[in-house]
Design an enzyme around this catalytic site. Structure first.
Site, PDB file in Angstrom:
ATOM      1  N   ARG A 106      19.381   4.775  -6.923  1.00  0.00           N
ATOM      2  CA  ARG A 106      20.181   4.721  -5.683  1.00  0.00           C
ATOM      3  C   ARG A 106      20.146   6.110  -5.063  1.00  0.00           C
ATOM      4  O   ARG A 106      20.434   7.101  -5.725  1.00  0.00           O
ATOM      5  CB  ARG A 106      21.634   4.338  -5.959  1.00  0.00           C
ATOM      6  CG  ARG A 106      22.540   4.673  -4.770  1.00  0.00           C
ATOM      7  CD  ARG A 106      23.952   4.180  -4.894  1.00  0.00           C
ATOM      8  NE  ARG A 106      24.020   2.751  -4.695  1.00  0.00           N
ATOM      9  CZ  ARG A 106      25.137   2.089  -4.403  1.00  0.00           C
ATOM     10  NH1 ARG A 106      26.280   2.730  -4.276  1.00  0.00           N
ATOM     11  NH2 ARG A 106      25.121   0.793  -4.246  1.00  0.00           N
ATOM     12  N   HIS A 133      19.034  -2.446   0.852  1.00  0.00           N
ATOM     13  CA  HIS A 133      19.916  -2.682  -0.303  1.00  0.00           C
ATOM     14  C   HIS A 133      19.542  -4.057  -0.891  1.00  0.00           C
ATOM     15  O   HIS A 133      20.306  -5.024  -0.785  1.00  0.00           O
ATOM     16  CB  HIS A 133      21.377  -2.642   0.167  1.00  0.00           C
ATOM     17  CG  HIS A 133      22.374  -2.486  -0.942  1.00  0.00           C
ATOM     18  ND1 HIS A 133      22.020  -2.338  -2.275  1.00  0.00           N
ATOM     19  CD2 HIS A 133      23.742  -2.455  -0.915  1.00  0.00           C
ATOM     20  CE1 HIS A 133      23.111  -2.230  -3.001  1.00  0.00           C
ATOM     21  NE2 HIS A 133      24.169  -2.297  -2.202  1.00  0.00           N
ATOM     22  N   GLN A 136      21.774  -6.194  -3.354  1.00  0.00           N
ATOM     23  CA  GLN A 136      22.924  -6.784  -2.637  1.00  0.00           C
ATOM     24  C   GLN A 136      22.514  -8.100  -1.973  1.00  0.00           C
ATOM     25  O   GLN A 136      23.283  -9.067  -1.936  1.00  0.00           O
ATOM     26  CB  GLN A 136      23.421  -5.783  -1.585  1.00  0.00           C
ATOM     27  CG  GLN A 136      24.591  -6.274  -0.758  1.00  0.00           C
ATOM     28  CD  GLN A 136      25.911  -6.278  -1.523  1.00  0.00           C
ATOM     29  OE1 GLN A 136      26.268  -5.296  -2.146  1.00  0.00           O
ATOM     30  NE2 GLN A 136      26.634  -7.376  -1.480  1.00  0.00           N
ATOM     31  N   ASP A 229      30.106  -4.385   7.399  1.00  0.00           N
ATOM     32  CA  ASP A 229      29.943  -3.291   6.434  1.00  0.00           C
ATOM     33  C   ASP A 229      30.755  -2.108   6.960  1.00  0.00           C
ATOM     34  O   ASP A 229      31.160  -2.105   8.132  1.00  0.00           O
ATOM     35  CB  ASP A 229      28.435  -2.940   6.362  1.00  0.00           C
ATOM     36  CG  ASP A 229      28.116  -1.816   5.378  1.00  0.00           C
ATOM     37  OD1 ASP A 229      28.947  -1.533   4.498  1.00  0.00           O
ATOM     38  OD2 ASP A 229      27.029  -1.228   5.495  1.00  0.00           O
ATOM     39  N   CYS A 270      29.764  -6.330   1.816  1.00  0.00           N
ATOM     40  CA  CYS A 270      29.186  -5.820   0.570  1.00  0.00           C
ATOM     41  C   CYS A 270      30.185  -5.009  -0.239  1.00  0.00           C
ATOM     42  O   CYS A 270      30.025  -4.853  -1.446  1.00  0.00           O
ATOM     43  CB  CYS A 270      27.945  -4.988   0.871  1.00  0.00           C
ATOM     44  SG  CYS A 270      28.257  -3.675   2.075  1.00  0.00           S
ATOM     45  N   ARG A 315      26.851  -9.717  -7.831  1.00  0.00           N
ATOM     46  CA  ARG A 315      25.978  -8.545  -7.988  1.00  0.00           C
ATOM     47  C   ARG A 315      25.472  -8.462  -9.433  1.00  0.00           C
ATOM     48  O   ARG A 315      24.309  -8.191  -9.686  1.00  0.00           O
ATOM     49  CB  ARG A 315      26.730  -7.243  -7.652  1.00  0.00           C
ATOM     50  CG  ARG A 315      27.242  -7.104  -6.220  1.00  0.00           C
ATOM     51  CD  ARG A 315      26.115  -7.059  -5.209  1.00  0.00           C
ATOM     52  NE  ARG A 315      25.084  -6.120  -5.563  1.00  0.00           N
ATOM     53  CZ  ARG A 315      25.173  -4.794  -5.446  1.00  0.00           C
ATOM     54  NH1 ARG A 315      26.253  -4.247  -4.933  1.00  0.00           N
ATOM     55  NH2 ARG A 315      24.166  -4.004  -5.810  1.00  0.00           N
TER      56      ARG A 315
HETATM   57  N1  NVA Z   1      26.081   0.872   4.301  1.00  0.00           N
HETATM   58  C1  NVA Z   1      26.845   1.202   3.128  1.00  0.00           C
HETATM   59  C2  NVA Z   1      26.647   0.157   2.074  1.00  0.00           C
HETATM   60  C3  NVA Z   1      27.470   0.365   0.820  1.00  0.00           C
HETATM   61  C4  NVA Z   1      27.207  -0.680  -0.228  1.00  0.00           C
HETATM   62  C5  NVA Z   1      26.422   2.577   2.626  1.00  0.00           C
HETATM   63  O1  NVA Z   1      25.218   2.843   2.602  1.00  0.00           O
HETATM   64  O2  NVA Z   1      27.293   3.368   2.285  1.00  0.00           O
HETATM   65  N1   CP Z   2      28.106  -3.070  -2.537  1.00  0.00           N
HETATM   66  C1   CP Z   2      27.801  -1.997  -3.256  1.00  0.00           C
HETATM   67  O1   CP Z   2      26.649  -1.585  -3.372  1.00  0.00           O
HETATM   68  O2   CP Z   2      28.861  -1.378  -3.855  1.00  0.00           O
HETATM   69  P1   CP Z   2      28.830   0.000  -4.646  1.00  0.00           P
HETATM   70  O3   CP Z   2      28.558   1.094  -3.635  1.00  0.00           O
HETATM   71  O4   CP Z   2      30.185   0.109  -5.262  1.00  0.00           O
HETATM   72  O5   CP Z   2      27.731  -0.059  -5.672  1.00  0.00           O
END
Ligand code: NVA
Ligand code: CP
Length: 327
Positions: A106, A133, A136, A229, A270, A315
């Site tokens: 990540r 993602h 997800q 989101d 998400c 998830r």
């Molecule tokens: N768009 C958000 C998604 C988090 C799961 C981010 O990248 O922070």
């Molecule tokens: N939805 C999601 O990716 O959550 P986290 O950032 O907690 O992993």
């Protein structure tokens, strides 16, 4: 279907049949877990979990899923490795793939996870980048299929910053599965034209559609799924909050939006979500801008048609399927 040895970097790399296979596998693993039937067929293997951004769901899903499958995990936190600072991605990939059977990453640019996969001898799984993602997406598709019983023809409307990981990924996921995707947001936040065109070519095969609109009434009418989101994503500067709140407030998911979507529509997110002032950032923003909720109202978030926690649980089952299929 054989996905052994494959990376999982973005849904664009997978056929609709491969995606369905992963969803079926996840559903099977979920049922077995509920019945207490162990599936620890990957005993003796180990996976590395690299998180250059923070996480609750993705990290816990990878750890629980790996342990359920019989594997060991090593978590590398945003400050706990040499990656990018003292060691290149290519070198990291070669070191880790000599010790682990799989690597989750990540972080920031999609190019980084693609580079990691290029130099890794073992499967690499994208746990979120700025652009995509994909794990997800599997959870979201499974949740939608569990609720409606099918995917093809479902209309999903995404409200918010549609240029980022969630907007991009949902557009691709819907296109692949023959669903109708609408990005309902200001035109500055529409997904990149090249990706819209690529999805246009996909829907020509699958029977789905891609619509971009600034009109909330038109964009949400008849939606089966209304999705949003956070307005500011991880890694974006704090200064951007003001602009996002101003520009995206008309695209908040509230009762009016859900009523316009109509009978039977579900709400998805998400997570994490700013639906009240009970978080540090939520409280700060509430004080600074005089608001109590952001991308979704508390009323919608807590409503019976909100499937956010079912989605979060999925998830784990879907990430387990990705590891089980590719190792
Ligand atoms: N768009 C958000 C998604 C988090 C799961 C981010 O990248 O922070
Ligand atoms: N939805 C999601 O990716 O959550 P986290 O950032 O907690 O992993």
């Amino acid at each position: 279907m054989n996905l052994k040895g494959r990376d999982f970097l973005k849904l664009l790399d997978f056929t609709p049949e491969e995606i369905l296979y992963l969803l079926d596998l996840a559903a099977d693993l979920k049922e077995k877990k509920k019945k207490g039937i162990p599936v620890d067929t990957l005993r003796g293997k180990n996976v590395a979990l690299i998180f250059e951004k923070t996480s609750t769901r993705t990290r816990c899903s990878f750890e629980v899923a790996a342990h359920d499958l019989g594997m060991g995990t090593t978590y590398l936190d945003p400050s706990g490795s040499q990656i990018g600072k003292k060691e290149s991605i290519a070198d990291t990939a070669r070191v880790l793939s000599s010790m682990f059977e799989g690597i989750e990453y990540r972080g920031y640019g999609q190019d980084i996870v693609e580079e990691l996969a290029k130099y890794s001898k073992v499967p690499v799984w994208n746990g979120l980048t700025n652009e995509f993602h994909p794990t997800q997406m599997l959870a979201d598709l499974l949740t939608i299929r569990e609720h409606f019983g099918y995917l093809k023809g479902i209309k999903l409307t995404y409200m918010g910053d549609a240029r980022y990981n969630m907007g991009n990924s949902l557009m691709v996921a819907c296109a692949k599965m023959g669903m109708h995707f609408t990005a309902c947001t200001t035109k500055e936040y529409f997904p990149q034209q090249s990706l819209v065109e690529e999805c246009g070519r996909i829907v020509a095969q699958t029977g789905g559609s891609v619509t971009l609109t600034e009109d909330v009434k038109e964009g949400t009418a008849g939606a089966n799924v209304v999705y949003t989101d956070v307005w500011v994503s991880m890694g974006e500067p704090d200064e951007i909050w003001e602009e996002r709140i101003r520009v995206l407030s008309p695209y908040q998911v509230n009762r009016g939006v859900m009523e316009n979507a109509g009978e039977g529509a579900i709400f998805m997110h998400c997570l994490p979500a700013f639906h009240d002032l009970k978080t540090k950032i939520g409280a700060q923003m509430g004080e600074r801008f005089g608001i109590a909720e952001m991308e979704v109202t508390d009323e919608v978030f807590e409503a019976p048609y909100s499937l956010v926690f079912e989605e979060a649980e999925n998830r784990m089952h879907t990430i387990k399927a990705v590891m089980a299929a590719t190792l």
